[in-house]
Design a protein around this motif. Sequence first.
Motif: not given
Length: 204
Positions: A37-54
């Motif tokens: 999980s940590l590896i996956r998060v670190e790989e995408s850390e500089y790609q800011i997500p922009d979905s609408k989350v409840d």
Amino acid sequence: ETIQGPAKSDEVQKNKFLKIIRTEAERMHRLVNDTLSLIRVEESEYQIPDSKVDIYQCAKTAVDAAKQTAEQKDIEIILPTSFRENQIFARGNNDQIIEIFENLISNALTYSADSTSIKITFDLKDKEVSFSVSDEGCGIPRQDVIKVTERFYRSKNAAQFKKSSSGLGLSIVKHIVNRHAGRLVIDSEEGRGSTFTVFLPEFE
């Protein structure tokens, strides 16, 4: 080897060692999953997500997943009545925000005594969504608060719980929050418990 040899015909000893094997296998399972999980998060850390989350629904999903563990320790997880689904939205990634809740709740359950409670609260202010997970656990020494989000770091109060934790949960939370351009604030007192508050951009 002991089960195959000296304990082969001793049911008491056999069960004792089988319990050890299961405990260690579960610990290794948590460690492997959290590392991935940590590896996956670190790989995408500089790609800011922009979905609408409840946010409330994310919390509810995580609470439902933690119910069995909470019941085993007679711990009540309290969700507020002031917020419901479709009332508070953040900009982010739904699965990762659920993962934040799961890790904070798991952390609270690990470091809390039986028959206590965990409280989740929400707020919306100045275009920023925040949620907190508060427990009545052992707390974190003041000098350790700044270090607990480092991978594998454990405060002196947490040493006795090392077999129940991978030591990566708060590090995962920190990296997910960073990816969401958010903030993590930790307020804790030894012997009184801890509150972890996450601030995320509101979805507009």
